[in-house]
Every structure is written in C-alpha cells, then in structure tokens.
Design a protein around this motif. Sequence first.
Motif, PDB file in Angstrom:
ATOM      1  N   VAL A 116     -12.025  37.980  25.194  1.00 52.57           N
ATOM      2  CA  VAL A 116     -10.754  37.335  25.548  1.00 52.57           C
ATOM      3  C   VAL A 116      -9.626  38.364  25.460  1.00 52.57           C
ATOM      4  O   VAL A 116      -8.823  38.512  26.386  1.00 52.57           O
ATOM      5  N   THR A 176     -14.160  36.721  21.123  1.00 52.13           N
ATOM      6  CA  THR A 176     -12.721  36.921  20.943  1.00 52.13           C
ATOM      7  C   THR A 176     -12.294  38.272  21.510  1.00 52.13           C
ATOM      8  O   THR A 176     -11.248  38.388  22.152  1.00 52.13           O
ATOM      9  N   LEU A 194      -3.355  35.074  22.680  1.00 54.77           N
ATOM     10  CA  LEU A 194      -4.417  34.194  23.175  1.00 54.77           C
ATOM     11  C   LEU A 194      -5.716  34.362  22.392  1.00 54.77           C
ATOM     12  O   LEU A 194      -6.404  33.382  22.106  1.00 54.77           O
ATOM     13  N   SER A 195      -6.031  35.584  22.000  1.00 53.55           N
ATOM     14  CA  SER A 195      -7.265  35.789  21.235  1.00 53.55           C
ATOM     15  C   SER A 195      -7.141  35.247  19.813  1.00 53.55           C
ATOM     16  O   SER A 195      -8.128  34.773  19.241  1.00 53.55           O
ATOM     17  N   THR A 204     -12.570  29.065  16.585  1.00 47.96           N
ATOM     18  CA  THR A 204     -13.988  29.408  16.407  1.00 47.96           C
ATOM     19  C   THR A 204     -14.307  29.771  14.957  1.00 47.96           C
ATOM     20  O   THR A 204     -15.360  29.380  14.445  1.00 47.96           O
ATOM     21  N   PHE A 232      -7.825  31.499  20.047  1.00 43.94           N
ATOM     22  CA  PHE A 232      -9.264  31.321  20.249  1.00 43.94           C
ATOM     23  C   PHE A 232     -10.018  31.583  18.942  1.00 43.94           C
ATOM     24  O   PHE A 232     -10.891  30.811  18.540  1.00 43.94           O
TER      25      PHE A 232
END
Length: 140
Positions: free
Chosen positions: A33, A30, A58-59, A66, A62
């Motif tokens: 990213v 992460t 965006l992170s 996860t 993500f």
Amino acid sequence: MKELFIKGKDWLEARKLWDVFTYVFFGGLTTLVNVGVFAGATHGGLSWQIANFLAWLLSVLFAFVTNKLWVFNSHTENLSALGWEFSKFIIARVASLGIDYGFMLLFIQSWGMNETVAKILTQFAIVAANYVFSKFVIFK
C-alpha cells in the motif's frame, strides 16, 4: 489446504512465532500500500515529500486495522480504549515517519538514489521499528 494451514499455524504458535508471521504478512501488504501509493503519487506529479506523507497516511490506517484484528488480536472494551489504542498507534507511526523521512532524505538528496528504490529500501527499517512499537507498546 486448510489442514496444512492449521499445522503450520500450530507449529508457529508452539514456537511463539505466529505474531511475527502474521506481522510480516500484513506488514508486506502494508508496504505494498505504502510503496504503491507513493509510486502512483510521484508518477502523478506530486513531490516525493507530499507523496511520502500520503502513502504514510493511507498505510497507517490500513496497518491499524490489520494489526488490531489479525496480528495482535487486540480487543478493546469501549470507544475510549479504542481511542487510546489508536492514539498510541499514531504516535508510534509518527516516530517511524521521522525514520522514513530521514532515510528518504539521505538516499535521495545525499546519495542521488531513485525515489521509488529509496522508498522500498526505507521500508525495511520501518517494518522493524513498527513491529517493536506495536508488539511492546501498543497491542501488548
């Protein structure tokens, strides 16, 4: 190789460290990213403030996937429960975004630090805060 993985996982689980290990692993991804998007956006001409928000957005997406699937193995019964879990995740991440901007302002505007270096250093505080939020508030 699979045997080594299973032994390592069993060892970590016996010491209640598996969540920490998977969080650090996926937290590292992460962070990649986040820093990658930030560096790409600033080098592409965006201000660090806008690049920081884009990297955060965006992170966060993500990280939610996860963390839910592989770190905390969270299972929700229905769409409403998933929405509540995602809402808590976003609220916690907004809090860590405040920490992020606070450190970025300090490092860049007060100390004159390089933007990408400031971003990398800021991630240490963010990863720690996000683990606490995720472990004890969101995916408990």
